[in-house]
Write a protein that holds these residues in place. Sequence first.
Motif, mmCIF file in Angstrom:
data_model
loop_
_atom_site.group_PDB
_atom_site.id
_atom_site.type_symbol
_atom_site.label_atom_id
_atom_site.label_comp_id
_atom_site.label_asym_id
_atom_site.label_seq_id
_atom_site.Cartn_x
_atom_site.Cartn_y
_atom_site.Cartn_z
ATOM 1 N N ILE A 1 2.022 2.091 -3.512
ATOM 2 C CA ILE A 1 0.907 2.590 -4.320
ATOM 3 C C ILE A 1 0.646 4.061 -4.006
ATOM 4 C CG2 ILE A 1 -1.573 2.362 -4.755
ATOM 5 C CD1 ILE A 1 -1.257 -0.645 -4.228
ATOM 6 N N GLU A 2 0.689 4.401 -2.731
ATOM 7 C CA GLU A 2 0.473 5.795 -2.327
ATOM 8 C C GLU A 2 1.603 6.688 -2.834
ATOM 9 O OE1 GLU A 2 0.168 5.593 1.876
ATOM 10 O OE2 GLU A 2 -1.772 4.561 1.876
ATOM 11 N N GLU A 3 2.846 6.220 -2.715
ATOM 12 C CA GLU A 3 3.985 7.018 -3.166
ATOM 13 C C GLU A 3 3.919 7.262 -4.670
ATOM 14 O OE1 GLU A 3 7.314 4.759 -1.907
ATOM 15 O OE2 GLU A 3 7.256 5.466 0.175
ATOM 16 N N GLU A 4 3.574 6.240 -5.429
ATOM 17 C CA GLU A 4 3.473 6.384 -6.880
ATOM 18 C C GLU A 4 2.361 7.354 -7.265
ATOM 19 O OE1 GLU A 4 5.456 4.304 -9.727
ATOM 20 O OE2 GLU A 4 6.399 5.409 -8.103
ATOM 21 N N ALA A 5 1.248 7.318 -6.511
ATOM 22 C CA ALA A 5 0.146 8.249 -6.787
ATOM 23 C C ALA A 5 0.592 9.693 -6.542
ATOM 24 C CB ALA A 5 -1.060 7.900 -5.917
ATOM 25 N N ARG A 6 1.389 9.908 -5.507
ATOM 26 C CA ARG A 6 1.879 11.254 -5.211
ATOM 27 C C ARG A 6 2.856 11.740 -6.288
ATOM 28 N NH1 ARG A 6 2.104 9.364 0.214
ATOM 29 N NH2 ARG A 6 4.347 8.983 0.015
ATOM 30 N N ARG B 1 6.160 9.290 -11.703
ATOM 31 C CA ARG B 1 6.207 8.007 -11.002
ATOM 32 C C ARG B 1 7.349 7.150 -11.535
ATOM 33 N NH1 ARG B 1 2.120 8.134 -14.583
ATOM 34 N NH2 ARG B 1 1.848 6.384 -16.051
ATOM 35 N N ALA C 1 0.827 -1.209 0.000
ATOM 36 C CA ALA C 1 0.000 0.000 0.000
ATOM 37 C C ALA C 1 0.863 1.262 0.000
ATOM 38 C CB ALA C 1 -0.936 -0.010 1.206
ATOM 39 N N GLN C 2 1.978 1.225 0.723
ATOM 40 C CA GLN C 2 2.848 2.394 0.800
ATOM 41 C C GLN C 2 3.396 2.780 -0.574
ATOM 42 O OE1 GLN C 2 6.201 1.943 3.424
ATOM 43 N NE2 GLN C 2 7.116 3.900 2.858
#
Length: 300
Positions: free
Chosen positions: A132-137, A142, A129-130
């Motif tokens: 996925i969140e970093e890539e979204a930011r 990315r 999950a971490q």
Amino acid sequence: MFRHNPKRFRNSEAYWRILALTTTLWQDYKLAYNLARIEKEDWSHSEDNFIHGLLGPKRTGTCATLPILVVSIGRRLGYPLHVVHTVGHVFFRWESDEPKECRNFEFNGDGLSSSEDQFYREWPAKWPAQLIEEEARRGANRLYLRSLTPIEDFASALSLRAVTLEAVGRWEEALEAYYAAIHVNPNNPGYIAHRHELMKKISAADELMAGVIATTLNFNPELPALISATVTREAGLSISYKQLAHPILPSDPSSDSTFRPPPGITPALFRIRRVVNDIHSMHQPMAGFKPGTPPEGFEY
């Protein structure tokens, strides 16, 4: 063939063209995946990391080389091909504006497949999950599942050069390659992290070597040694070093040209580096995420 029966090729001329290209490479030029690298990850073989392995007599490679060769040939044919990264893996993509088409491809030397981006969020490693969140930011910047730019291709090659040099103990040269990759593409935190880990390994090996010199009677850096290592939560890495009385024989692993000490590095320091490198790799694999706490009493 495509125009006669487009449904057979998913109604995609891009798919048909890549199928024709990779089939030629597979059947006519006998390109194949080096299955030994599936069973055991080993970055010390440059022929598995760069396309000279595919172009040489063995005609074998890995995901680090097969996509690169296909992209290189495809670009010479005018195809809009790009290298794409996911966690622990490399594939390639056809991405065109006219007609509009974006299609991922996987060529492993015995066939062709095409999968959506979501597949690569699950394979070869499931994204936590971490990440996925970093890539979204990161958005358009990315790290994964987007077509690399030419400068990013170059930085990736420099990083792979660094990994290869690091694996064979040429750490000073590896450090130079990491710095070059960071200079070319400062937006990739992975290059900075790998450089940092290598600097820690260099420091750890130098510290251990200083301890060996201080505690080994009549220390001779040119002689082989028996080394055992222990990793604990409290003490970290410690080693036992027993110097042998005879020079390195041709049958000794250190006489292998692949693992011969680079200029300026003694056989003793080279052996210590290999211990540090092997233990570090077990606790911080290249393709993984943050390693867990080392187990008590781990024996090398």
